[in-house]
Design a protein around this motif. Structure first.
Motif, PDB file in Angstrom:
ATOM      1  N   ILE A  69       0.821  -1.224   0.000  1.00  0.00           N
ATOM      2  CA  ILE A  69       0.000   0.000   0.000  1.00  0.00           C
ATOM      3  C   ILE A  69       0.847   1.261   0.000  1.00  0.00           C
ATOM      4  N   ARG A 215       8.627  -7.054   9.474  1.00  0.00           N
ATOM      5  CA  ARG A 215       9.899  -7.788   9.520  1.00  0.00           C
ATOM      6  C   ARG A 215       9.709  -9.095  10.288  1.00  0.00           C
ATOM      7  N   TYR A 242      14.889   3.162  16.081  1.00  0.00           N
ATOM      8  CA  TYR A 242      14.587   2.652  14.734  1.00  0.00           C
ATOM      9  C   TYR A 242      13.108   2.870  14.404  1.00  0.00           C
ATOM     10  N   HIS A 245      12.277   6.487  13.850  1.00  0.00           N
ATOM     11  CA  HIS A 245      12.803   6.938  12.557  1.00  0.00           C
ATOM     12  C   HIS A 245      11.851   6.502  11.428  1.00  0.00           C
ATOM     13  N   ARG A 249       9.829   9.019   8.910  1.00  0.00           N
ATOM     14  CA  ARG A 249      10.011   8.957   7.445  1.00  0.00           C
ATOM     15  C   ARG A 249       8.680   8.732   6.726  1.00  0.00           C
ATOM     16  N   ASP A 319       8.677  -8.202   4.578  1.00  0.00           N
ATOM     17  CA  ASP A 319       9.570  -7.368   3.760  1.00  0.00           C
ATOM     18  C   ASP A 319      10.503  -8.193   2.881  1.00  0.00           C
ATOM     19  N   LYS A 323      13.505  -7.250   0.253  1.00  0.00           N
ATOM     20  CA  LYS A 323      14.888  -7.492   0.673  1.00  0.00           C
ATOM     21  C   LYS A 323      15.556  -8.667  -0.030  1.00  0.00           C
TER      22      LYS A 323
HETATM   23  C1  ACO Z   1       0.767  -3.946   3.371  1.00  0.00           C
HETATM   24  C2  ACO Z   1       1.863  -3.220   2.758  1.00  0.00           C
HETATM   25  O1  ACO Z   1       1.840  -2.093   2.453  1.00  0.00           O
HETATM   26  S1  ACO Z   1       3.206  -4.111   2.492  1.00  0.00           S
HETATM   27  C3  ACO Z   1       4.396  -3.042   2.476  1.00  0.00           C
HETATM   28  C4  ACO Z   1       5.053  -3.222   3.764  1.00  0.00           C
HETATM   29  N1  ACO Z   1       6.360  -2.904   3.678  1.00  0.00           N
HETATM   30  C5  ACO Z   1       6.754  -1.633   3.625  1.00  0.00           C
HETATM   31  O2  ACO Z   1       6.036  -0.650   3.627  1.00  0.00           O
HETATM   32  C6  ACO Z   1       8.191  -1.489   3.614  1.00  0.00           C
HETATM   33  C7  ACO Z   1       8.651  -1.331   5.020  1.00  0.00           C
HETATM   34  N2  ACO Z   1      10.071  -1.464   5.028  1.00  0.00           N
HETATM   35  C8  ACO Z   1      10.885  -0.455   4.730  1.00  0.00           C
HETATM   36  O3  ACO Z   1      10.452   0.652   4.478  1.00  0.00           O
HETATM   37  C9  ACO Z   1      12.340  -0.762   4.771  1.00  0.00           C
HETATM   38  O4  ACO Z   1      12.961   0.369   5.274  1.00  0.00           O
HETATM   39  C10 ACO Z   1      12.920  -1.096   3.394  1.00  0.00           C
HETATM   40  C11 ACO Z   1      12.457  -2.488   2.986  1.00  0.00           C
HETATM   41  C12 ACO Z   1      12.530  -0.090   2.346  1.00  0.00           C
HETATM   42  C13 ACO Z   1      14.432  -1.091   3.484  1.00  0.00           C
HETATM   43  O5  ACO Z   1      14.824  -2.053   4.424  1.00  0.00           O
HETATM   44  P1  ACO Z   1      16.310  -1.980   5.042  1.00  0.00           P
HETATM   45  O6  ACO Z   1      17.262  -1.610   3.989  1.00  0.00           O
HETATM   46  O7  ACO Z   1      16.535  -3.250   5.786  1.00  0.00           O
HETATM   47  O8  ACO Z   1      16.209  -0.773   5.995  1.00  0.00           O
HETATM   48  P2  ACO Z   1      15.825  -0.700   7.551  1.00  0.00           P
HETATM   49  O9  ACO Z   1      14.526  -1.307   7.844  1.00  0.00           O
HETATM   50  O10 ACO Z   1      16.987  -1.158   8.362  1.00  0.00           O
HETATM   51  O11 ACO Z   1      15.655   0.861   7.687  1.00  0.00           O
HETATM   52  C14 ACO Z   1      16.682   1.707   7.252  1.00  0.00           C
HETATM   53  C15 ACO Z   1      16.448   3.089   7.802  1.00  0.00           C
HETATM   54  O12 ACO Z   1      16.317   3.008   9.240  1.00  0.00           O
HETATM   55  C16 ACO Z   1      17.385   3.757   9.831  1.00  0.00           C
HETATM   56  N3  ACO Z   1      17.818   3.016  11.003  1.00  0.00           N
HETATM   57  C17 ACO Z   1      18.296   1.777  11.048  1.00  0.00           C
HETATM   58  N4  ACO Z   1      18.586   1.442  12.318  1.00  0.00           N
HETATM   59  C18 ACO Z   1      18.300   2.513  13.079  1.00  0.00           C
HETATM   60  C19 ACO Z   1      18.391   2.782  14.476  1.00  0.00           C
HETATM   61  N5  ACO Z   1      18.847   1.882  15.355  1.00  0.00           N
HETATM   62  N6  ACO Z   1      17.986   3.990  14.913  1.00  0.00           N
HETATM   63  C20 ACO Z   1      17.505   4.904  14.052  1.00  0.00           C
HETATM   64  N7  ACO Z   1      17.399   4.708  12.713  1.00  0.00           N
HETATM   65  C21 ACO Z   1      17.787   3.518  12.246  1.00  0.00           C
HETATM   66  C22 ACO Z   1      18.455   3.841   8.789  1.00  0.00           C
HETATM   67  O13 ACO Z   1      19.288   4.957   9.004  1.00  0.00           O
HETATM   68  C23 ACO Z   1      17.641   3.971   7.526  1.00  0.00           C
HETATM   69  O14 ACO Z   1      17.165   5.283   7.414  1.00  0.00           O
HETATM   70  P3  ACO Z   1      16.746   5.917   5.985  1.00  0.00           P
HETATM   71  O15 ACO Z   1      15.746   4.987   5.351  1.00  0.00           O
HETATM   72  O16 ACO Z   1      16.163   7.247   6.362  1.00  0.00           O
HETATM   73  O17 ACO Z   1      18.021   6.009   5.184  1.00  0.00           O
END
Ligand code: ACO
Length: 337
Positions: A69, A215, A242, A245, A249, A319, A323
């Protein structure tokens, strides 16, 4: 192959201005089309602007690609910005833009159609009407992930002659009631925020809760098992920075009412698999907390057309479709061959 724009279909509704970019034999069109739809939860027909991306080899068969979505039509790069499935949709990638032309839309929201609720059938009808308006007789495939898989099923049930095959990742014929329960709480948080003038804060919290379902247990266990830290007058768990954040976003790019409508649309989704004759490849992730493998097994049993189910091991849960690009690439190539 020489890149040539396909002619616009003759339609009673004039298309809005669109952008063309031709690079290395590929054609890219990122545009808006006004279409007439009769939404499931509305009375009568109405026109709506559908935003789409259609790019790839100009004369090649069209593959519809839709994600969750929160995904946009920008599944692959346009004007230098990477798409959300760039690793899998590109020249030479598993969904090879040298061999096919990918079509993707921005999901419609309830407000776009002027209705209280939007259905997966409405999204499917929008895609079918768009194919028609673009002069595409039949799509080579519909590749849908998460909500996109639900819409693909609705599409095949309602427009079986408009698609040759389905590739469905982490999505089924109905939502699991436990996943619906979790989304229902997310929507409750957002409604509370809207009622009290704190829509952004509420949307961020709802997203945080959603992320805990996207996740897998294993990944969370590995990343966030540390000790709490006393900071700012209270203990903070390692996962909190995390989640906050991710919430922040999401608020930057999403709107509370749109979230409510699309989240609800997942929970209103239901198709009868026996009505779908289309050959299908199902892909599930063993660690997916939202779409259990049992539901995909049931879907495989009940679909009318020939169906295979591929199960991937991944620590990333739902995810996984974003990924696990290395595991997904050969499956997509085989399914689209
Ligand atoms: C029903 C539906 O809609 S299905 C769709 C469901 N899925 C989604 O909407 C996708 C959700 N997942 C995401 O958005 C993920 O971020 C993805 C898949 C795009 C990327 O996954 P990954 O590369 O593993 O990223 P991750 O989950 O670790 O997040 C990375 C971000 O978190 C930040 N982050 C990671 N660890 C931490 C922490 N400990 N503290 C603060 N920020 C953190 C990173 O800096 C990064 O920030 P940025 O995106 O602003 O650059």
């Amino acid at each position: 192959m020489t890149a040539q724009l396909q002619p616009l279909s003759t339609s009673s509704v004039a298309p809005l201005p669109w952008v063309d970019a031709r690079k290395g034999g590929l054609t890219s069109r990122r545009s808006t089309r006004q279409l007439v739809l009769s939404p499931k939860y509305g009375h009568g027909a109405r026109s709506v602007d559908v935003r789409y991306l259609w790019c790839g080899a100009a004369d090649a068969p069209t593959v519809i690609v839709q994600g969750g979505i929160s995904a946009s039509r920008d599944v692959t790069a346009f004007d230098g910005t990477e798409g959300w499935w760039q690793a899998l949709v590109d020249s030479g990638a598993a969904i090879d833009l040298d061999r096919c032309r990918v079509l993707s839309i921005d999901w419609l929201g309830a407000d776009d159609l002027g209705v209280e609720a939007i259905s997966s059938e409405d999204q499917a009808d929008a895609l079918a009407a768009l194919l028609d308006a673009l002069g595409i007789h039949r799509a080579h495939a519909f590749v849908g992930a998460s909500y996109g898989a639900m819409v693909a099923l609705a599409f095949a049930a309602r427009h079986p002659r408009a698609v040759d095959r389905l590739v469905l990742l982490a999505g089924a014929h109905r939502p699991h009631p436990l996943a619906s329960a979790q989304r229902s709480v997310q929507r409750g948080i957002v409604r509370l925020g809207l009622a009290h003038g704190q829509a952004d804060e509420a949307l961020a919290l709802a997203r945080q809760l959603a992320v805990t379902t996207y996740r897998g247990r294993e990944e969370f266990g590995r990343r966030f098992a540390g000790a709490p830290e006393f900071r700012g007058g209270r203990f903070r768990l390692p996962v909190e920075d995390y989640l906050e954040h991710q919430g922040r976003r999401f608020v930057e790019r999403f709107d509370a009412r749109r979230f409510l409508a699309l989240s609800e649309s997942i929970d209103l989704h239901e198709v009868t698999p026996e009505r779908i004759p289309t050959p299908s490849t199902l892909v599930g992730f063993a660690s997916d907390l939202l779409v259990p493998l049992a539901d995909l097994c049931e879907l495989q049993r009940r679909l009318h057309g020939p169906t295979t189910l591929e199960v991937l091991e991944s620590p990333y849960g739902h995810d996984g479709f974003l990924k696990e690009t290395h595991q997904l690439a050969p499956l997509l190539r085989a399914a689209l061959a």
